[in-house]
Design a protein around this motif. Structure first.
Motif, PDB file in Angstrom:
ATOM      1  N   VAL A  97      38.199  41.158  33.884  1.00  0.00           N
ATOM      2  CA  VAL A  97      38.695  40.932  32.522  1.00  0.00           C
ATOM      3  C   VAL A  97      39.490  42.152  32.039  1.00  0.00           C
ATOM      4  CG1 VAL A  97      37.999  40.638  30.104  1.00  0.00           C
ATOM      5  CG2 VAL A  97      36.917  39.260  31.893  1.00  0.00           C
ATOM      6  N   ARG A  98      38.987  43.335  32.331  1.00  0.00           N
ATOM      7  CA  ARG A  98      39.676  44.568  31.930  1.00  0.00           C
ATOM      8  C   ARG A  98      41.052  44.673  32.620  1.00  0.00           C
ATOM      9  NH1 ARG A  98      35.556  47.436  32.669  1.00  0.00           N
ATOM     10  NH2 ARG A  98      36.081  48.348  34.672  1.00  0.00           N
ATOM     11  N   LEU A  99      41.090  44.382  33.914  1.00  0.00           N
ATOM     12  CA  LEU A  99      42.363  44.433  34.653  1.00  0.00           C
ATOM     13  C   LEU A  99      43.358  43.409  34.108  1.00  0.00           C
ATOM     14  CD1 LEU A  99      40.997  44.847  38.287  1.00  0.00           C
ATOM     15  CD2 LEU A  99      42.354  46.529  37.028  1.00  0.00           C
ATOM     16  N   LEU A 100      42.861  42.204  33.825  1.00  0.00           N
ATOM     17  CA  LEU A 100      43.738  41.150  33.320  1.00  0.00           C
ATOM     18  C   LEU A 100      44.165  41.410  31.874  1.00  0.00           C
ATOM     19  CD1 LEU A 100      42.037  38.037  34.910  1.00  0.00           C
ATOM     20  CD2 LEU A 100      44.297  38.956  35.468  1.00  0.00           C
ATOM     21  N   GLU A 113      49.100  40.606  33.874  1.00  0.00           N
ATOM     22  CA  GLU A 113      48.752  39.532  34.802  1.00  0.00           C
ATOM     23  C   GLU A 113      48.592  40.118  36.212  1.00  0.00           C
ATOM     24  OE1 GLU A 113      48.186  36.223  34.559  1.00  0.00           O
ATOM     25  OE2 GLU A 113      48.521  36.120  32.410  1.00  0.00           O
ATOM     26  N   HIS A 114      47.666  39.568  36.972  1.00  0.00           N
ATOM     27  CA  HIS A 114      47.472  39.945  38.375  1.00  0.00           C
ATOM     28  C   HIS A 114      47.348  38.671  39.193  1.00  0.00           C
ATOM     29  CE1 HIS A 114      46.150  43.747  36.562  1.00  0.00           C
ATOM     30  NE2 HIS A 114      46.228  44.310  37.750  1.00  0.00           N
ATOM     31  N   SER A 115      47.785  38.735  40.433  1.00  0.00           N
ATOM     32  CA  SER A 115      47.539  37.622  41.354  1.00  0.00           C
ATOM     33  C   SER A 115      46.099  37.743  41.842  1.00  0.00           C
ATOM     34  CB  SER A 115      48.505  37.676  42.538  1.00  0.00           C
ATOM     35  OG  SER A 115      48.247  38.809  43.345  1.00  0.00           O
ATOM     36  N   ALA A 116      45.560  36.654  42.361  1.00  0.00           N
ATOM     37  CA  ALA A 116      44.204  36.679  42.912  1.00  0.00           C
ATOM     38  C   ALA A 116      44.145  37.700  44.052  1.00  0.00           C
ATOM     39  CB  ALA A 116      43.806  35.293  43.402  1.00  0.00           C
ATOM     40  N   HIS A 117      45.213  37.786  44.811  1.00  0.00           N
ATOM     41  CA  HIS A 117      45.307  38.740  45.928  1.00  0.00           C
ATOM     42  C   HIS A 117      45.146  40.181  45.431  1.00  0.00           C
ATOM     43  CE1 HIS A 117      46.789  40.357  49.761  1.00  0.00           C
ATOM     44  NE2 HIS A 117      47.633  41.099  49.069  1.00  0.00           N
TER      45      HIS A 117
END
Length: 153
Positions: free
Chosen positions: A14-17, A21-25
């Motif tokens: 949640v913190r990263l997002l 946006e980030h890909s699942a990878h």
């Protein structure tokens, strides 16, 4: 797998997002670097996707728009997509929907970097062509953009 470890992993996602946006990878790589087990990572990613916090399609759309906006051609975008975890099929689908005019983009990049005056020597022309190729534009697009520059003079 402890519920505390799972909760920490979920909070990390949640913190990263929350930043971008980030890909699942990308998320999978970042969680691995933080030492989470594969089962905890899988569960965290599944939770994020179920809640709509993470979407590879949304990430790819934003990323593609940014790459095109930065003056990159198809070849560079296609090469970079793999490292970002963007599936080729999804990339093709989104590119088709965006329908960028690659010659126009190449011409814009050419003028932004080298101005609107056509090259006077073979060395200048070769330098321009190498630059545009390194930005991922194909030969036909480069040739068309340089012809447009020559005619605009």
């Amino acid at each position: 797998m402890s519920s505390e470890e799972q909760q920490q992993a979920d909070e990390t996602v949640v913190r990263l997002l929350g930043r971008r946006e980030h890909s699942a990878h990308e998320l999978r790589q970042k969680l691995r670097q933080r030492g989470y087990s594969e089962s905890v990572i899988q569960q965290s990613l599944a939770t994020a996707q179920q809640h709509g916090w993470q979407s590879d399609e949304r990430y790819a759309e934003i990323w593609l728009r940014q790459m095109i906006g930065s003056g990159n051609g198809w070849m560079k975008i296609k090469a970079a997509a793999g490292a970002k975890g963007v599936a080729e099929e999804l990339l093709l689908q989104l590119t088709e929907a965006a329908d960028p005019d690659w010659v126009d983009l190449c011409f814009e990049r050419l003028c932004r970097k080298f101005g609107e005056q056509p090259p006077e020597t073979r060395q200048e022309r070769d330098k321009i062509m190498r630059h545009l190729q390194s930005r991922g534009f194909r030969f036909g697009e480069i040739k068309a953009a340089m012809e447009r520059q020559r005619q605009a003079e």
